[in-house]
Design a protein around this motif. Structure first.
Motif, PDB file in Angstrom:
ATOM      1  N   ARG A 142      -8.561   7.004  -7.274  1.00  0.00           N
ATOM      2  CA  ARG A 142      -8.814   5.786  -6.503  1.00  0.00           C
ATOM      3  C   ARG A 142      -9.740   4.809  -7.229  1.00  0.00           C
ATOM      4  N   SER A 160      -7.301   0.313  -3.207  1.00  0.00           N
ATOM      5  CA  SER A 160      -7.418   0.223  -1.742  1.00  0.00           C
ATOM      6  C   SER A 160      -6.610   1.328  -1.065  1.00  0.00           C
ATOM      7  N   ALA A 161      -6.788   1.437   0.235  1.00  0.00           N
ATOM      8  CA  ALA A 161      -6.165   2.528   0.999  1.00  0.00           C
ATOM      9  C   ALA A 161      -4.644   2.507   0.846  1.00  0.00           C
ATOM     10  N   LEU A 162      -4.062   3.707   0.747  1.00  0.00           N
ATOM     11  CA  LEU A 162      -2.624   3.835   0.541  1.00  0.00           C
ATOM     12  C   LEU A 162      -1.962   4.455   1.765  1.00  0.00           C
ATOM     13  N   THR A 163      -0.702   4.144   1.930  1.00  0.00           N
ATOM     14  CA  THR A 163       0.076   4.839   2.965  1.00  0.00           C
ATOM     15  C   THR A 163       1.098   5.737   2.266  1.00  0.00           C
ATOM     16  N   GLN A 165      -4.282  13.989   2.579  1.00  0.00           N
ATOM     17  CA  GLN A 165      -3.928  13.132   1.437  1.00  0.00           C
ATOM     18  C   GLN A 165      -4.052  13.889   0.113  1.00  0.00           C
ATOM     19  N   PRO A 198       0.802  -1.239   0.000  1.00  0.00           N
ATOM     20  CA  PRO A 198       0.000   0.000   0.000  1.00  0.00           C
ATOM     21  C   PRO A 198       0.835   1.291   0.000  1.00  0.00           C
ATOM     22  N   GLU A 199       2.143   1.164   0.020  1.00  0.00           N
ATOM     23  CA  GLU A 199       2.991   2.362   0.121  1.00  0.00           C
ATOM     24  C   GLU A 199       3.061   3.108  -1.220  1.00  0.00           C
ATOM     25  N   ASP A 239      -5.313  11.867   6.775  1.00  0.00           N
ATOM     26  CA  ASP A 239      -6.757  12.045   6.561  1.00  0.00           C
ATOM     27  C   ASP A 239      -6.984  12.549   5.142  1.00  0.00           C
ATOM     28  N   ARG A 240      -8.249  12.635   4.761  1.00  0.00           N
ATOM     29  CA  ARG A 240      -8.573  12.914   3.356  1.00  0.00           C
ATOM     30  C   ARG A 240      -7.978  14.243   2.879  1.00  0.00           C
ATOM     31  N   ALA A 296       2.610   6.496   6.742  1.00  0.00           N
ATOM     32  CA  ALA A 296       1.502   7.157   7.439  1.00  0.00           C
ATOM     33  C   ALA A 296       0.220   7.055   6.619  1.00  0.00           C
ATOM     34  N   VAL A 297      -0.908   7.095   7.329  1.00  0.00           N
ATOM     35  CA  VAL A 297      -2.204   7.114   6.634  1.00  0.00           C
ATOM     36  C   VAL A 297      -2.854   8.469   6.930  1.00  0.00           C
TER      37      VAL A 297
END
Lengths: 327, 274
Positions: free
Chosen positions: A244, A155-158, A169, A92-93, A165-166, A162-163
């Motif tokens: 996405r 899918s969600a990315l880092t 990001q 996910p990086e 917030d919208r 770190a993840v």
């Protein structure tokens, strides 16, 4: 050209020239984009996509320098985008996926390029188009793998582990796109000023001379083609991470046509042209679609027609002629 | 030193004189044949070019002069025959491979990169010869700039270095075209009509510059030429092409006084010439 040169025998028509501070213009443009993204938050998304497309169009610009037009270049964009879509669940990086997408785009560019640089003009254009349509068909038909025209949700990315917030990001993606645009812009500028870049322009005008200088025009074009594919792949990863959602439409011929459209709109005279063109394209599209939902393509077509008729050097040509007029 | 000076030196036993007779030919063509449909562009061409000599090729349009250059440089492949350069066969090699062996050429229509300056054209040829193709270092780095300026200076083109190639007049374009070929440091240079399209007032000056540079650098030259004054003054030998064959070959004073050459190639009656 100095005054003494203008007086030199052997010159029929001296031309005035003035070096524009491209680096200064690039920084001013970047600052304007940041300001716009800060002042109008929803523009961040639009401008990120514009910058990503600008990176892909830089690749088109390289091929245009050699007098070649690719009507299938969005296939590399699709490769970058699907790299993210396929690998994001396992890796996910974003900072790993980005170079991976560029690398895979470049690898496909190398495989296709070895064959396609033998051709010129309409054959070069149509072979690119044909190969992109093969990729489009594979992405559309291999449903079990690609989910066909439904596409794949990324899918969600880092980002560096770190993840965010919208909102953060969105800023990170915008910053990443801007950094890549500046980085690739600098690379393209340096490349075009190098012997290889000058030889690339020679393919358009004097390919025979290149061969009689001991230079392989095919190798020169192959390098440019792979470089453009790398940028296409990088652009695709940015698009996938921003939207996405990845669909085969990315590889469709109209997407490639859009890249060529932006290249002509922006002008091929500078590495800044693609970004001018892409920003103008995305903004006109957004505002035209809001104003006349059913006829926004007509407005875009009209804009391109006006540019071709009255500013064949594109928006970059218009800008430089104005700046030179003031000087 | 003009061709006649060379010939006088040879007769006087000058140690610097050309010694063609004792050396192997640099270029040797045997039995070259090539036809385009029914037109025989080469019909059994046998020719030796000796090291250091200036060989002029004359003949009417369509006689096969450019075809010979194209075959020698790998642009066209003959249907029969052989071409040896420096004792090695070169037939079947690509133009690039032939250039790398030391054969350069210039063109009837100068092949300059029109969007670049004269300096950039010269620097690009120098970079090509050096084989340095780093994609991120500028073409006009100091080393190439200096070498390119020195090259242009030798050809008298230094004042035009910053002019765009498409802004040059025909004489300067021809010289720049030959300078680009010379940048590759060939041992043999084939020039296709180096003075065609050049104003009569400029012609001799251009050829003098050209011959001086090539003689100074020891380049052997073959040039297609229509101006008999240029041929008489600068060629060591003349080959007369006619319908794909060599109709006459020898020193200019002999060939250009041959009644058949005067009548069929130059187009004047021998009596008028005398």
């Amino acid at each position: 050209m100095s005054a003494s040169d203008r007086d030199a025998p052997g010159v029929a028509a001296p031309r005035p020239s003035m070096r524009l501070p491209e680096a200064g213009l690039a920084l001013a443009g970047a600052a304007a984009l940041v300001l716009a993204a800060w002042a109008v938050p929803w523009l961040k998304f639009v401008l990120t996509i514009a910058l990503a497309k600008g990176v892909a169009v830089l690749g088109i610009l390289l091929l245009l320098r050699a007098g070649q037009v690719s009507f299938g270049h969005s296939m590399f964009l699709a490769v970058g985008a699907y790299t993210v879509a396929f690998l994001a669940p396992a890796v996910p990086e974003a900072l790993l996926l980005l170079p991976l997408g560029a690398l895979l785009g470049g690898l496909l560019g190398l495989v296709i390029g070895l064959f396609i640089v033998r051709y010129r003009d309409i054959f070069f254009s149509m072979l690119n188009l044909a190969l992109s349509m093969v990729l489009y068909s594979l992405l559309e038909k291999l449903y079990d793998l690609t989910k066909g025209t439904d596409g794949i949700r990324v899918s969600a990315l880092t980002f560096a582990g770190a993840v965010p917030d919208r909102e953060t990001q969105e800023w990170v993606m915008f910053g990443l796109a801007l950094a890549l645009a500046l980085g690739f812009g600098l690379l393209v500028r340096a490349y075009l000023a190098s012997p290889m870049g000058r030889a690339l322009a020679g393919i358009k005008t004097r390919e025979t001379r290149l061969e009689f200088m001991g230079v392989s025009a095919r190798r020169v074009l192959l390098f440019a083609y792979v470089f453009s594919a790398v940028m296409g792949g990088a652009a695709g990863t940015l698009v996938a991470m921003t939207t996405r959602h990845v669909t085969p439409q990315l590889a469709y011929w109209t997407s490639s046509g859009e890249l060529v459209f932006i290249a002509i709109l922006g002008g091929a005279g500078s590495a800044l042209g693609p970004f001018l063109g892409a920003t103008a394209f995305e903004l006109v599209r957004v505002y035209a679609a809001a104003a006349v939902a059913d006829a926004w393509q007509m407005i875009l077509g009209g804009v391109l027609l006006l540019v071709i008729l009255f500013a064949p050097g594109g928006l970059w040509g218009m800008l430089t002629s104005r700046l030179r007029g003031r000087a | 030193m003009s061709a006649s000076d060379h010939r006088r030196a040879e007769a006087a036993g000058d140690p610097d004189r050309p010694r063609e007779a004792t050396r192997a030919p640099l270029l040797s063509a045997r039995g070259l044949r090539l036809a385009f449909g029914g037109v025989k562009a080469a019909d059994g061409i046998d020719l030796d070019v000796m090291p250091g000599e200036f060989l002029a090729i004359i003949g009417p349009n369509g006689a096969g002069k450019t075809t010979f250059i194209n075959m020698t440089t790998g642009y066209l492949r003959p249907q029969a025959g052989s071409i040896d350069y420096d004792g090695q066969p070169i037939l079947g090699l690509s133009p690039r491979a032939i250039v790398k062996r030391g054969i350069g050429r210039s063109f009837q229509l100068p092949q300059l990169f029109s969007e670049h300056t004269v300096l950039e054209n010269a620097a690009l040829a120098i970079a090509a010869h050096a084989g340095l193709w780093s994609p991120l270092t500028p073409l006009l780095r100091p080393r190439y700039r200096e070498e390119a300026m020195a090259l242009l200076d030798r050809f008298g083109l230094a004042p035009l270095a910053e002019a765009r190639a498409d802004a040059l007049n025909e004489g300067a374009r021809k010289l720049a075209d030959i300078a680009m070929a010379a940048a590759l440091q060939p041992r043999l240079l084939l020039m296709d009509e180096p003075t065609s399209g050049v104003a009569a007032t400029e012609k001799m000056g251009i050829v003098e510059t050209l011959v001086r540079v090539l003689r100074d650098t020891g380049v052997t030259a073959v040039f297609v030429e229509h101006d008999m004054e240029v041929v008489e003054r600068f060629a060591d030998r003349v080959a007369v092409w006619s319908q794909g064959r060599i109709a006459a070959l020898g020193p200019p004073e002999q060939v250009l006084n041959d009644p058949a050459v005067l009548r069929d190639v130059i187009g004047i009656e021998p009596a008028h010439h005398a």
